[in-house]
Design an enzyme around this catalytic site. Structure first.
Site, short mmCIF file in Angstrom:
data_model
loop_
_atom_site.label_atom_id
_atom_site.label_comp_id
_atom_site.label_asym_id
_atom_site.label_seq_id
_atom_site.Cartn_x
_atom_site.Cartn_y
_atom_site.Cartn_z
N GLY A 237 -3.41 -0.73 10.37
CA GLY A 237 -3.31 -1.67 9.26
C GLY A 237 -2.87 -3.07 9.38
O GLY A 237 -2.64 -3.45 10.68
N CYS A 238 -3.11 -3.95 8.51
CA CYS A 238 -2.82 -5.43 8.63
C CYS A 238 -1.48 -5.66 8.76
O CYS A 238 -1.29 -6.31 10.03
CB CYS A 238 -3.58 -6.03 7.64
SG CYS A 238 -3.04 -5.76 5.89
#
Lengths: 348, 348, 348, 348
Positions: D151-152
């Site tokens: 994920g970011c």
């Protein structure tokens, strides 16, 4: 009829312009003098065309005798290091002073060299200044000639944090404050870091660990709660003009449900018309106080980590500067606390 | 004491919220009813937390009998195609109606199919509506039950353009209007084109040659000046929330210096408290009217091309919608034109 | 292996930094010298940390002999009024020069006083400069030692406008250009008008009727089409960093359908890899060329007014400055036109 | 010649578009298939005009047999809850899968109900997925058929935090992460909270204490360091399109100067071309990695509080999504780590 004549020193900055906007809608105060060193002689509307047909005044240079003959109260919206030289002259003339800069916020004169980078020229006046956090210092403010208007970050931080400390819900040594601010706080003076091209589509952490608001916050925590603390305080510049959000992380030391903590906050602020404790589950956003004198507070108890997270938002130019200054003027003059400050936030 | 009870249909949109903000500071009108189909039953503060502790109301569904018993005047801040069905019911009940949508602005019912894409269900009411451009229609507005509040672009365009036409300074067939608008005009309904990621760092020309404000502007030009014109009108979405600027290019037909044209504008608007003609050499920016009901106008005579360039700016949600609606309410009720509308713009 | 050694004078500005970014991905050119008067002696990464671990160079002062020994080609990304003094020295040393400033764009030396406000010190070199609008001047550019890289607005304007003039579709005296630009075009030098707080949530019309790009556009129109024209040219600062849109209003003189005009444009640009004529009905937005060397063009025939509206967009720092400069370098060196410039736009 | 044929499922989202942009400049991979359920049948350029004249493809519907005949590797840029149903089919056909969604990041299937709100349909595949944090999992990634792209927020958090934990500089139970993100991470699907008018001039804290990236970060900390931790993780939406900054507050447990800690970080990342440890005293800003695959890290030791503050920035659509996915594709295929990813950040 307006009862009290006021002036603004530093009328050409953003806080100065915001004072003018708010004073124009004030029922009891009239603007008599606008001082600006950098733009002396020009019309206010040359600097701020939004005031055309509303207020027609020239920006003057500072002359103590003339000012003393024309105003009863002066706001100082000057950069750091200016007001400390001038305010004593004004006090001697009987002018009440509300200083929006940091020059009279710290009690310890030596701190100015360390945190602000200048030598304070009138340290004996530091003890005469009352810290203008109206929600906590109302009585003292009413009786003061010199009010040190709180900084923008300290305002958001203290209103969010003090109840948790007063109620002994949290460990005073656990406080971490992550601040996010719009760029108007940096003022109208041109610098690379405030350019649109540098700020837009960007986040910037600055002054980590040595922001001048650190001693101010720690001093106020001590004054209200008796706790000597070292806070972690980090500020971030984000791409907006107005608004401050402080996200505050603290360790719970007392078993408390969110309902109990929330009720405690509501009790503390039940008579404060400018502090709005949000319902449980609701966290404020900065735009929801835009242009207004509100400080909105959201609370979250994280049971996974036993932490109380407090989110506090203000408009840095209103509650964080000029609005709070007018709130203080209202107290000093015995007026309604919210005289001139009743506007709802502008959204969107 | 507030004298007149009002309601808002479409209270959940941005114009609705702006009406609420402005009505809260109005001395004579009180909000009694808020209608929203999409969010019926919820609290206003669930949709707009900025109103916490200021106004505590539920959003209701539309019920004509109940509304008629509770309000004397209704604002319609509804999407196109809604008000034309409901307003006749309200008028029959004796409720004064101010429609912020376009449903009663055009006199020719067929134009609704062509320009708006819907069939108007009560064309016989079109002739009863008064176009609410207060600076030009004041007397008619005072005596009207149904006011078609002007569109945002037409407001900025007409106030800037009409004097040049009235004074016969320009060729009516030469008019080119280049409009720039913030995205709040597109409303709160989610669509891809209004997303932050699409609007930020972007300019977008849209609806070139077929914007629904074209017939409205042309009709008003005819009404005021008798000229039947075809305008070029192009709108651009720019990365801001509020504000409209119309840059208008026109061919001078009368030899006139900038001083003469400027004086003519000043004369036309000398009694209009919400129109500010800027000094020669000074062109307004949108932020200089932010949050206020002003329309600011700048003028430039380009001698190289014999063109008069007019720049007109408004806050699209205030003078371009809710502020002008309140200005119209003031006229209808015989109050001060600027009741509730006297705030200075917020800058920065 | 990189074949040609280049340098940048004015490396500390935004166009300078953009040249560095683009040259880093160029297959044949290597950066050997970076000159900056204002930040001489500092590391490039102190000014622009984005280059850490990518390019490690110091910013030097200008020394003609040293430069001559190190580079074959120099880019001038200097403010107006600088390059005209230095470029002749460089040409004498055999260095090819590509000037991104306006100092060699106008043929008439007197125009510099009138439009730029400085006295050109080497007017005899004006005739030696080739105007670097690559899509129209390719052959001359290939054989030139001194290229006057076009201005940002002229690039967007001319690429959108010239075909309509070449095809005699429009009245040359009817041209009105409404330009919108991001603020990076104003450079990195701090000034009030470029501050985030002033630009954000704002549109500003500036230099109406006296923008220095007016004579450049008119001169190029004459060069390509033989028409002596006076254009209306108005520029607007909008709240974004990069991007220019020119919306151009022209009177059709030849009966033409949109299909015919569109086909004409496609034919003109069929071999131009950086000009994209959009399909009929599709108008480009600035973000759709962000970070790239494209100029996108949209066309609309308004039958109500017999006008052809042309919308042209570029990234002002790429096609409007540094990208076009590299395109010119490619021509001068006989390389692929798109060497180093093939990246797709970044969206969103 | 491009060696490997790839496809994208979810090509119409922002991560999908970013994959296309990056793959276009990739030397070894060619795009063969673009899948989009919501816009099947349309041209890519109808959704994303920036690709005109660069890539001409239709958006298709998902058909496993056809896809299997056309590609060797598939990127999934789909919303949560989609890839878990489809990827097993693809793996059976021998297609390598890189999932940019969270569907295969957590090892414990039950966590999907709790944190993501959906029931995972193929929990037996969770153990087959390799977590694609390339700087820490390079060998496993090289040999994997199914890569769960991080994920970011976890990417920014873990790269900044893991070295401090590996070196046992900090108390693992003291970790507080304050994340700030641009709105592109919320995707292109229209919702009120992503509208320009809601995001601009605003900061919003969201999902406090229950963000779905919490278990992902805690799982990775355990995998790399063996520490079972509960982190405080708060995310803020700020008014920008791209960029994530994580400001991380941790308690130092080992006496260490900033020099020692900094050296430790430099050693850890000395072979990682996409992680740049900033010099002491230098804190990265998000725009300094805009459009690039870099993760920049700044370090600060606060001696007043004995805390190590770590600031980590990425472009959420590149290193936080599509860029890292390509980095993983490079590893899977044995190519240069930085193939197709070498561009410098775009600034300003």
């Amino acid at each position: 009829m307006k009862y009290v004549k006021v002036g603004i020193v530093g009328a050409n900055g953003y806080s100065g312009a915001e004072l003018i906007r708010l004073l124009l809608q004030h029922p009891y105060a009239s603007i008599e003098v606008l001082i600006s060193n950098s733009t002396t002689g020009s019309l206010l509307t040359e600097q701020y065309p939004q005031f055309q047909d509303i207020i027609h005044m020239k920006l003057d240079t500072f002359n103590i005798n003339e000012i003393a003959s024309r105003v009863e109260l002066l706001f100082f919206a000057t950069p750091s290091g200016v007001a400390n030289k001038i305010i004593p002259l004004c006090l001697e003339k009987g002018i009440k002073c509300i200083d929006l800069s940091g020059d009279f916020r710290l009690r310890n004169g030596d701190d100015y060299v360390h945190w602000y980078g200048f030598e304070h020229e009138n340290v004996e006046y530091l003890s005469k200044a009352v810290y203008g956090l109206a929600e906590y210092n109302e009585e003292k403010i009413r009786n003061s000639q010199l009010i040190a208007n709180p900084g923008c970050f300290p305002t958001a931080t203290l209103l969010g944090l003090l109840p948790a400390l007063q109620g002994e819900w949290i460990d005073p040594n656990s406080i971490i404050i992550d601040g996010k601010t719009g760029v108007s706080g940096a003022g109208r003076k041109p610098k690379v870091g405030s350019l649109f091209s540098e700020v837009n589509e960007n986040v910037n952490a600055y002054k980590i660990g040595h922001h001048q608001h650190i001693p101010e916050i720690e001093q106020s925590i001590f004054d209200v709660t008796g706790n000597k603390v070292n806070i972690s305080f980090t500020t971030h510049l984000i791409p907006m003009t107005r608004g401050i959000m402080c996200t505050m992380y603290t360790k719970l030391v007392k078993k408390g449900t969110i309902d109990e903590v929330h009720q405690y906050y509501e009790d503390i602020f039940k008579d404060s018309e400018f502090v709005r404790v949000r319902p449980i589950g609701n966290i404020p956003a900065t735009k929801e106080v835009y242009g207004s004198n509100y400080c909105d507070i959201g609370l979250y108890v994280d049971e996974r980590t036993d932490r109380l997270i407090i989110v506090s938002v203000i408009d840095n130019l209103v509650k964080g500067a000029s609005g709070q200054a007018i709130q203080n003027m209202n107290l000093v003059n015995g007026w309604d606390r919210s005289a001139g400050l009743a506007s709802a936030p502008i959204f969107p």
